[in-house]
Design a protein around this motif. Sequence first.
Motif, PDB file in Angstrom:
ATOM      1  N   ARG A  29       6.129  43.412 -54.182  1.00  0.00           N
ATOM      2  CA  ARG A  29       6.064  44.795 -53.737  1.00  0.00           C
ATOM      3  C   ARG A  29       5.988  44.800 -52.220  1.00  0.00           C
ATOM      4  O   ARG A  29       5.209  44.051 -51.627  1.00  0.00           O
ATOM      5  CB  ARG A  29       4.860  45.520 -54.318  1.00  0.00           C
ATOM      6  N   VAL A  30       6.815  45.656 -51.620  1.00  0.00           N
ATOM      7  CA  VAL A  30       6.860  45.750 -50.164  1.00  0.00           C
ATOM      8  C   VAL A  30       6.510  47.168 -49.741  1.00  0.00           C
ATOM      9  O   VAL A  30       7.109  48.139 -50.236  1.00  0.00           O
ATOM     10  CB  VAL A  30       8.260  45.376 -49.628  1.00  0.00           C
ATOM     11  N   GLU A  66       5.954  44.950 -45.267  1.00  0.00           N
ATOM     12  CA  GLU A  66       5.014  43.868 -45.529  1.00  0.00           C
ATOM     13  C   GLU A  66       4.705  43.786 -47.019  1.00  0.00           C
ATOM     14  O   GLU A  66       4.666  44.806 -47.720  1.00  0.00           O
ATOM     15  CB  GLU A  66       3.736  44.058 -44.724  1.00  0.00           C
ATOM     16  N   ILE A  67       4.503  42.585 -47.489  1.00  0.00           N
ATOM     17  CA  ILE A  67       4.260  42.346 -48.911  1.00  0.00           C
ATOM     18  C   ILE A  67       2.843  42.771 -49.276  1.00  0.00           C
ATOM     19  O   ILE A  67       1.864  42.361 -48.638  1.00  0.00           O
ATOM     20  CB  ILE A  67       4.480  40.858 -49.240  1.00  0.00           C
ATOM     21  N   THR A  68       2.745  43.600 -50.327  1.00  0.00           N
ATOM     22  CA  THR A  68       1.429  44.077 -50.769  1.00  0.00           C
ATOM     23  C   THR A  68       1.073  43.613 -52.175  1.00  0.00           C
ATOM     24  O   THR A  68      -0.056  43.800 -52.612  1.00  0.00           O
ATOM     25  CB  THR A  68       1.361  45.611 -50.715  1.00  0.00           C
ATOM     26  N   ARG A  82       5.213  39.673 -43.311  1.00  0.00           N
ATOM     27  CA  ARG A  82       6.249  40.580 -42.824  1.00  0.00           C
ATOM     28  C   ARG A  82       7.615  40.033 -43.233  1.00  0.00           C
ATOM     29  O   ARG A  82       7.935  38.878 -42.941  1.00  0.00           O
ATOM     30  CB  ARG A  82       6.171  40.727 -41.307  1.00  0.00           C
ATOM     31  N   VAL A  85      14.371  42.730 -46.169  1.00  0.00           N
ATOM     32  CA  VAL A  85      14.943  42.663 -47.516  1.00  0.00           C
ATOM     33  C   VAL A  85      16.298  43.360 -47.517  1.00  0.00           C
ATOM     34  O   VAL A  85      16.398  44.529 -47.110  1.00  0.00           O
ATOM     35  CB  VAL A  85      14.029  43.356 -48.560  1.00  0.00           C
ATOM     36  N   CYS A 103      13.900  38.249 -49.891  1.00  0.00           N
ATOM     37  CA  CYS A 103      12.988  38.462 -48.770  1.00  0.00           C
ATOM     38  C   CYS A 103      13.108  37.315 -47.773  1.00  0.00           C
ATOM     39  O   CYS A 103      13.029  36.142 -48.153  1.00  0.00           O
ATOM     40  CB  CYS A 103      11.543  38.549 -49.259  1.00  0.00           C
ATOM     41  N   TYR A 112       9.789  45.984 -37.078  1.00  0.00           N
ATOM     42  CA  TYR A 112      10.355  46.371 -38.371  1.00  0.00           C
ATOM     43  C   TYR A 112      11.670  47.130 -38.220  1.00  0.00           C
ATOM     44  O   TYR A 112      12.622  46.903 -38.974  1.00  0.00           O
ATOM     45  CB  TYR A 112       9.359  47.243 -39.141  1.00  0.00           C
TER      46      TYR A 112
END
Length: 319
Positions: A29-30, A66-68, A82, A85, A103, A112
Motif C-alpha cells: 500500500r502506497v 511512501e509505503i504504509t 519512498r 510506481v 516499486c 515526489y
Amino acid sequence: MRACRVTGFDRAPNLEEIVLPAPGPTEVRVAIRASALNFADTLMCEGKYQDTPEPAFTLGLELAGEITALGADVKGLDLGQRVAVYAGQGGLADAGNFPADRCIPLPESLGYAKAAALQIAYGTSHMALDYKARLQPGERLVVTGAAGGVGLTAVEIGKLMGAEVIAIARGAEKLAIARAAGADHLIDASAPDIREQIKALGGADVVYEAVGEPLYEACFRATNPDGRILLIGFAGGDLPKMKPNHMLVKNITAIGFYWGSYLSFNPAPLRASLAQLFDWAAEGRIKPHISHRLPLERFDEGLELLRSRKATGKVVLEP
C-alpha cells in the motif's frame, strides 16, 4: 479515501469515496504524494487507450509516495520507504495497493512530484533513444512535439546523450521551452518547409515522432540513409502514411515503441532505465519540467490541460 473513478465511457470521471482493502500477498500500500497525468488518461476516459481496463477503475498511470503496508510475501521493501510506481491505473487517489515489483526506491534528494513526473515521459525517451534506436554521440536527432510532456524529455535526453537536437513545436513560446531543454535548432511546426529546414541542417539520423501526419511525412523525407524513425505516438490524430518502398531504398528503419508493455514481457531494461533516470534527476542532470501542480480535486482541469495542449511539460496532481 478519494479516487478519481471511471465508471463508464459514456460519462465523465468523478472523484469518489471508496474503501481500500488490505494489500494482497505480493502488493504494497502506497500513500500517494504525487501522480502525473498523461495523454493516455484522457483516452482511457473514453475507452480509446490500448490498455484501458474495464470500468470501474481509478485513473492515474504513474505516481510516487511512501509505503504504509506490506503484503505477506513482499521482500526487499520496507514500511515508510519512498518509492515511485508505474501502476497503469490507480494513481489519482489518496492511496492505492500496487504490485511490489513495480516499486522502485527513490534517492532521498528526489522529490515526489519529480519522481512521479519523470517515469513515463523520461522512461519512454530514454529507452526509445538508447535501448531501441541506439542513438550515438554526434548524430542528428529530430523531435516532433518537442514542448510536450514526452517530446521535451527527448530533447533533454538526446542532448545528454551527445546528439545534435532539432526541436519541432508550434509557436515561439513552446520553441523557447525546447531551447531551454537543450535543443540546438528550432523549427516551427506551422512552417511550410520543414523538410527543407531539416535537410539544410544536414538531415535526420534519428527521428523521435510523437505527432503523426503531416509532420511524419516531412521528417521521413528529411531522414538520412540508414536513419531510424521512432514511432512514439500520434498526438496530432492522423496516423503516418508509411512508404515501405522508400524505406527500402533509403535503408530507413521504422521502430514502434510502447514503453509500458515492457513490464509484461521484459521488465529488466525498463527497471534499469528508471533507476538510471532517478539517479540523473537526483544529480540534477535531468530536470523534469512540471508546468502545472494541482490538488487532486482539480483533476478535471488537469485533464483538460492535456486535451487542449495547453500544458508545456507535465501536469502533476498532489493529494
